[in-house]
Design a protein around this motif. Structure first.
Motif, mmCIF file in Angstrom:
data_model
loop_
_atom_site.group_PDB
_atom_site.id
_atom_site.type_symbol
_atom_site.label_atom_id
_atom_site.label_comp_id
_atom_site.label_asym_id
_atom_site.label_seq_id
_atom_site.Cartn_x
_atom_site.Cartn_y
_atom_site.Cartn_z
ATOM 1 N N ARG A 53 0.882 -1.172 0.000
ATOM 2 C CA ARG A 53 0.000 0.000 0.000
ATOM 3 C C ARG A 53 0.914 1.214 0.000
ATOM 4 N NH1 ARG A 53 -5.259 0.531 1.458
ATOM 5 N NH2 ARG A 53 -5.353 -1.220 0.031
ATOM 6 N N TYR A 54 1.010 1.836 -1.179
ATOM 7 C CA TYR A 54 1.961 2.926 -1.391
ATOM 8 C C TYR A 54 1.256 4.264 -1.254
ATOM 9 C CZ TYR A 54 4.962 6.032 -4.178
ATOM 10 O OH TYR A 54 5.736 7.067 -4.631
ATOM 11 N N LEU A 55 1.792 5.145 -0.403
ATOM 12 C CA LEU A 55 1.152 6.439 -0.153
ATOM 13 C C LEU A 55 2.162 7.559 -0.385
ATOM 14 C CD1 LEU A 55 -0.470 5.108 3.109
ATOM 15 C CD2 LEU A 55 -1.753 5.688 1.040
ATOM 16 N N HIS A 56 2.074 8.193 -1.539
ATOM 17 C CA HIS A 56 2.956 9.319 -1.855
ATOM 18 C C HIS A 56 2.283 10.585 -1.344
ATOM 19 C CE1 HIS A 56 4.720 12.374 -4.713
ATOM 20 N NE2 HIS A 56 5.789 11.826 -4.185
ATOM 21 N N GLN A 57 2.278 10.726 -0.032
ATOM 22 C CA GLN A 57 1.524 11.791 0.624
ATOM 23 C C GLN A 57 2.228 12.176 1.917
ATOM 24 O OE1 GLN A 57 -2.511 10.181 1.280
ATOM 25 N NE2 GLN A 57 -2.156 8.982 -0.575
ATOM 26 N N ALA A 58 1.927 13.388 2.394
ATOM 27 C CA ALA A 58 2.403 13.776 3.723
ATOM 28 C C ALA A 58 1.218 13.721 4.674
ATOM 29 C CB ALA A 58 2.979 15.178 3.679
ATOM 30 N N PHE A 59 1.441 13.218 5.868
ATOM 31 C CA PHE A 59 0.354 13.047 6.836
ATOM 32 C C PHE A 59 0.618 13.873 8.083
ATOM 33 C CE2 PHE A 59 0.392 9.160 4.335
ATOM 34 C CZ PHE A 59 -0.951 9.035 4.021
ATOM 35 N N PRO A 60 -0.435 14.211 8.824
ATOM 36 C CA PRO A 60 -0.221 14.844 10.130
ATOM 37 C C PRO A 60 0.469 13.864 11.085
ATOM 38 C CG PRO A 60 -2.588 14.641 9.645
ATOM 39 C CD PRO A 60 -1.856 14.075 8.484
ATOM 40 N N ARG A 61 1.090 14.411 12.105
ATOM 41 C CA ARG A 61 1.864 13.584 13.039
ATOM 42 C C ARG A 61 1.009 12.531 13.739
ATOM 43 N NH1 ARG A 61 6.050 14.711 17.200
ATOM 44 N NH2 ARG A 61 4.443 15.750 18.412
ATOM 45 N N GLU A 62 -0.247 12.889 14.003
ATOM 46 C CA GLU A 62 -1.162 11.945 14.668
ATOM 47 C C GLU A 62 -1.313 10.684 13.819
ATOM 48 O OE1 GLU A 62 -1.637 15.141 14.318
ATOM 49 O OE2 GLU A 62 -1.980 15.898 16.355
#
Ligand code: GDG
Length: 467
Positions: free
Chosen positions: A343-352
């Motif tokens: 499951r590839y996620l080319h994204q930035a996520f919040p720290r939570e």
């Protein structure tokens, strides 16, 4: 403008501009690490606001004076994307990618370093302490000292410093070493980095080095002592423990596993999409394990968070294509309708959300080919308050020097990496607990506040010793 007794100089200001013209804290280890000192000293921070051609007057933010340095579109292209990220970054990471040596890039680097140094010199009160951060600003220490010999100057290098055989490729190798030697204390992540630096100093300048000390000749015929030493950086461990305890984040971790079809084992990689991180090696090993039937897609999913990074640098654009091709092939070969391999996620996520990923993962894969420290390894460990989970850690990450109880790997050795992944997947709970306890002890005993305190204490001592 009142001058400050403590000044940080970094490529970036610790804030991002938001859509309605205001500013918010940019999350990051350095900002957290320096917050207590910045507040207690009412310090100043010199840095780029993050967008080309942005002209902003100095302003106060949360008790810190922020002093923006404007970078033109050309500066961003030549100094930042060019010399910093396309010359120094690949060279210092053992030439994993080919460094670009260009006189135009170097000239821009010198010129922009001069502007940062001038801004810092203006911001600093008499006898102030100035702390310069990282490889974008290696010339600033000497430039500052030239104009302001009254200052105490520290420099911390967040990335590796390469062996002389590689470093010596740099056409401006002498100028860079001389730039760094303007500091009283030059901090590195690993003992080996400090050793590589001392060797470059001996080879290029023939200065005497003893233990961590370097004798730097002065124009008046005397010598000054500079210290080149390891100060391994860490994380704000307490904040990860706090997030890991939150009910909503734990629920989110369960939701993530359900979303993946509740596989028996979740493997996780979290990296900026960078060729130093060994994402390709990790995928290769995982793909082969599926191909050989040692792992099955019903039981195991690899979640790879690859946060977008330096997308305008060509090598990074290529890397993205290469990684996405590999992920597509693996998923095409092994996915079923109900289960995915990667499951590839080319994204930035919040720290939570990052902490929810850490809590959802049975195995954390840190397979960097070269990495100054790798904070993700420490963040995973800090978050696992349940002592469950296995860290697979590359020998080539700085964190290896402290986290010896991880399952350690040479990521170039694909068979070895496959065996390490299998060992992690099959590790009995009791052994996971034993290892995780010991890893957590180290990270909790030495957090990012200890790091900044130790560096700043060494800096204060260096200055006392010099007087
Ligand atoms: C350099 C050196 C050294 C990543 N994706 C997201 C996200 N992150 C956070 C991680 C971690 C940080 O970014 C990355 O730090 P690393 O240390 O892993 O790597 P670099 O960015 O290469 O940092 C490195 C470091 O400087 C400090 O000296 O350790 O060796 O290369 O904190 O969690 N954070 C959020 N969303 C993401 O998508 N919120």
């Amino acid at each position: 403008m009142t001058a400050a007794s403590f000044v940080v100089v970094a490529n970036r200001l610790p804030v991002d501009s938001d859509s309605d013209g205001g500013w918010r804290h940019s999350p990051g280890g350095l900002v957290t690490a320096l917050e207590p000192v910045m507040r207690s000293t009412r310090g100043a921070w010199v840095g780029w606001p993050g967008q080309p051609d942005m002209e902003v007057e100095p302003f106060d933010f949360d008790g810190t004076r922020l002093i923006p340095v404007t970078l033109s579109t050309d500066d961003v292209e030549l100094y930042y994307e060019g010399f910093s990220n396309d010359t120094i970054w690949p060279l210092y990471h053992d030439v994993i990618a080919a460094p670009r040596y260009s006189r135009a890039l170097w000239e821009a680097y010198v010129q922009v370093n001069r502007r940062f140094a001038d801004a810092a010199a203006r911001a600093a009160a008499k006898d102030a302490t100035v702390w310069v951060q990282d490889y974008q600003l290696q010339l600033v220490p000497a430039m500052l000292r030239e104009h302001r010999p009254d200052l105490t100057i520290g420099y911390f290098h967040h990335i590796p410093f390469p062996a002389y055989g590689l470093y010596s490729q740099l056409p401006w190798r002498r100028q860079v070493v001389e730039g760094l030697l303007g500091a009283d204390v030059i901090g590195f992540q690993r003992v080996a980095d400090a050793g590589n630096f001392a060797r470059a100093v001996r080879r290029l300048l023939h200065y005497e080095t003893r233990a961590s000390g370097i004798r730097v000749p002065q124009p008046d015929g005397t010598t000054r002592r500079a210290l080149a030493k390891a100060f391994p950086i860490s994380i704000d461990a307490a904040s990860y423990i706090e997030l890991a305890a939150r009910e909503d984040i734990q629920a989110r971790a369960r939701e993530i596993r359900e979303g993946l079809g509740n596989p028996a084992h979740v493997l996780l990689g979290v990296d900026r999409l960078d060729y130093t991180k060994g994402i390709g090696h990790r995928l290769k090993a995982f793909g082969e394990l599926l191909g050989e039937g040692r792992l099955s897609v019903e039981d195991v999913t690899l979640v790879q968070v690859a946060s977008p990074s330096r997308e305008r640098v060509e090598t990074y654009a290529h890397l993205r294509d290469e990684i996405e091709l590999t992920v597509g092939r693996i998923d095409g070969d092994f996915d079923t309708v109900g289960h995915t391999a990667v499951r590839y996620l080319h994204q930035a996520f919040p720290r939570e959300e990052m902490v929810a990923f850490f809590l959802a993962a049975d195995v954390m894969l840190v397979t960097a080919l070269r990495d100054g420290m790798n904070l993700v390894a420490k963040e995973y460990v800090a978050s696992r308050t349940d002592n469950h989970g296995v860290l697979v850690l590359s020998e080539f990450a700085g964190a290896y020097d402290e986290l010896g109880r991880a399952v350690t790997v040479n990521p170039h050795d694909i068979e070895g990496l496959k065996d390490a992944i299998m060992q992690a997947v099959n590790m009995p709970a009791a052994e996971q607990r034993r290892r995780m306890r010991s890893l957590r002890r180290r990270v909790l005993e030495h957090d990012v506040e200890d790091w900044s305190r130790e560096f700043l204490d060494a800096l204060a001592d260096a200055r006392k010793g010099a007087m």
